[in-house]
Design a protein around this motif. Structure first.
Motif, PDB file in Angstrom:
ATOM      1  N   GLU A 194      18.225   0.049 -38.116  1.00 30.40           N
ATOM      2  CA  GLU A 194      19.176  -1.055 -38.225  1.00 30.40           C
ATOM      3  C   GLU A 194      20.467  -0.674 -37.515  1.00 30.40           C
ATOM      4  N   VAL A 195      21.037  -1.609 -36.763  1.00 27.76           N
ATOM      5  CA  VAL A 195      22.357  -1.387 -36.181  1.00 27.76           C
ATOM      6  C   VAL A 195      23.382  -1.706 -37.266  1.00 27.76           C
ATOM      7  N   LYS A 196      23.962  -0.650 -37.810  1.00 30.97           N
ATOM      8  CA  LYS A 196      24.895  -0.817 -38.932  1.00 30.97           C
ATOM      9  C   LYS A 196      26.205  -1.423 -38.462  1.00 30.97           C
ATOM     10  N   ASN A 197      26.731  -0.917 -37.355  1.00 33.38           N
ATOM     11  CA  ASN A 197      27.896  -1.531 -36.710  1.00 33.38           C
ATOM     12  C   ASN A 197      27.996  -1.002 -35.292  1.00 33.38           C
ATOM     13  N   SER A 198      28.731  -1.728 -34.457  1.00 30.48           N
ATOM     14  CA  SER A 198      28.897  -1.314 -33.070  1.00 30.48           C
ATOM     15  C   SER A 198      30.222  -1.830 -32.540  1.00 30.48           C
ATOM     16  N   SER A 199      30.742  -1.141 -31.552  1.00 32.46           N
ATOM     17  CA  SER A 199      31.963  -1.541 -30.865  1.00 32.46           C
ATOM     18  C   SER A 199      31.794  -1.191 -29.397  1.00 32.46           C
ATOM     19  N   GLU A 200      32.839  -1.305 -28.634  1.00 35.37           N
ATOM     20  CA  GLU A 200      32.740  -1.060 -27.198  1.00 35.37           C
ATOM     21  C   GLU A 200      32.277   0.358 -26.878  1.00 35.37           C
ATOM     22  N   ASN A 201      32.742   1.344 -27.659  1.00 39.09           N
ATOM     23  CA  ASN A 201      32.407   2.737 -27.336  1.00 39.09           C
ATOM     24  C   ASN A 201      31.770   3.497 -28.498  1.00 39.09           C
ATOM     25  N   GLU A 202      31.192   2.749 -29.473  1.00 35.42           N
ATOM     26  CA  GLU A 202      30.537   3.425 -30.602  1.00 35.42           C
ATOM     27  C   GLU A 202      29.460   2.532 -31.196  1.00 35.42           C
TER      28      GLU A 202
END
Length: 288
Positions: A81-89
């Motif tokens: 599961e993708v728990k969270n994401s941002s531009e560089n993480e």
């Protein structure tokens, strides 16, 4: 496919296995990760969990019951599961489920976080015991780095420099299991020249390597990959026969020894976590 990037690097990941599948130097356009050619090895950077390497007879014993387990465990074949994401993480997470409990009788969570800062990718692991009982596991990384053999370059133009080792003590692999015997590779100026012949008998497995920093470099140009790791006591270096890559593999745990009794709680390098306890480790690759 999940992608993160900054001004210097672009990294891509597959939700299957939370696997790093691409790391591009945006300043040069150069791909750092092995292409995954299945004629040699279809992997790129699989996550090894909850075992590293092969089990004797592909099975283990826990509480008087025998369980089957594939080589390198099952995490690389599970969707995270993708728990969270941002531009560089980006943060991936895997939990035990009804399927995993059939061959791995423990409740767990495995979190993997990938972070880009400047010209460095760092990978963080966090294993947590969500069982009511003790959790036994191993975890390892298996990133494959591309070796450039174009434009007049050769595989043996590359070498690995070790920060703190003058020699390497190797445990040979016999039918994917660890031999009790050891062999010594003497290094020149703490450096191991690469060659296809080096991996003719499978991986170089080390249980007492001192170095926590390795530099993969080309002695014909300025290409350099700086590899560091923390809280991984064992290490493997591997390539498939005549393939243009090398894997730098920090491990917590290794394959079974030839004479292992298959008791999972007595497996060499196995970790034990109490209820709600967690374990953390990381590795990083810096591109120069």
């Amino acid at each position: 496919m999940i992608t993160i990037q900054n001004k210097k690097l672009k990294a891509s990941f597959n939700e299957l296995g939370a696997e790093l599948v691409s790391l591009i130097n945006l300043e040069t356009g150069k791909e750092i990760i092995w292409e995954g050619n299945p004629d040699f090895w279809g992997g790129k950077s699989p996550v090894l969990f909850p075992t590293v390497g092969a089990l004797k007879d592909d099975s283990y014993i826990f509480e008087d019951k025998t369980y089957e387990m594939p080589r390198h465990g099952f995490a690389r074949r599970k969707f995270f599961e993708v728990k969270n994401s941002s531009e560089n993480e980006v943060v991936f997470e895997l939990h035990s489920d009804d399927e995993t409990l059939k061959f791995y009788p423990f409740d767990f969570s495995l979190e993997i976080k990938y972070t880009l800062i400047e010209n460095k990718l760092t990978v963080f692991y966090n294993v947590k015991n969500t069982s009511e009982k003790e959790l036994y596991f191993s975890l390892g990384a298996h990133p494959g780095f591309a070796i450039d053999t174009k434009n007049g370059l050769n595989y043996n133009d590359y070498e690995i420099a070790f920060s703190d080792d003058e020699k390497l003590e190797i445990h040979p692999l016999i039918d994917n299991l660890i031999s009790n015997e050891t062999q010594t590779i003497n290094l020149e100026n703490k450096t191991l020249p690469l060659s296809y012949e080096l991996f003719s008998k499978d991986a170089l497995v080390m249980t007492n390597m001192k170095s926590k920093e390795l530099i993969l470099k080309n002695n014909q140009n300025n290409h350099k990959v700086i590899f560091t790791f923390s809280n991984f006591p064992y290490f493997g270096i591997w390539s498939a026969k005549n393939a243009d890559f090398v894997c730098l593999e920090p491990w917590q745990g290794i394959a079974d020894f030839e004479n292992h009794n298959q008791d999972f709680t007595q497996k060499f390098g196995i970790l034990k976590l109490e209820r709600n306890e967690d374990w953390k480790a990381n590795w990083a690759v810096e591109i120069e």
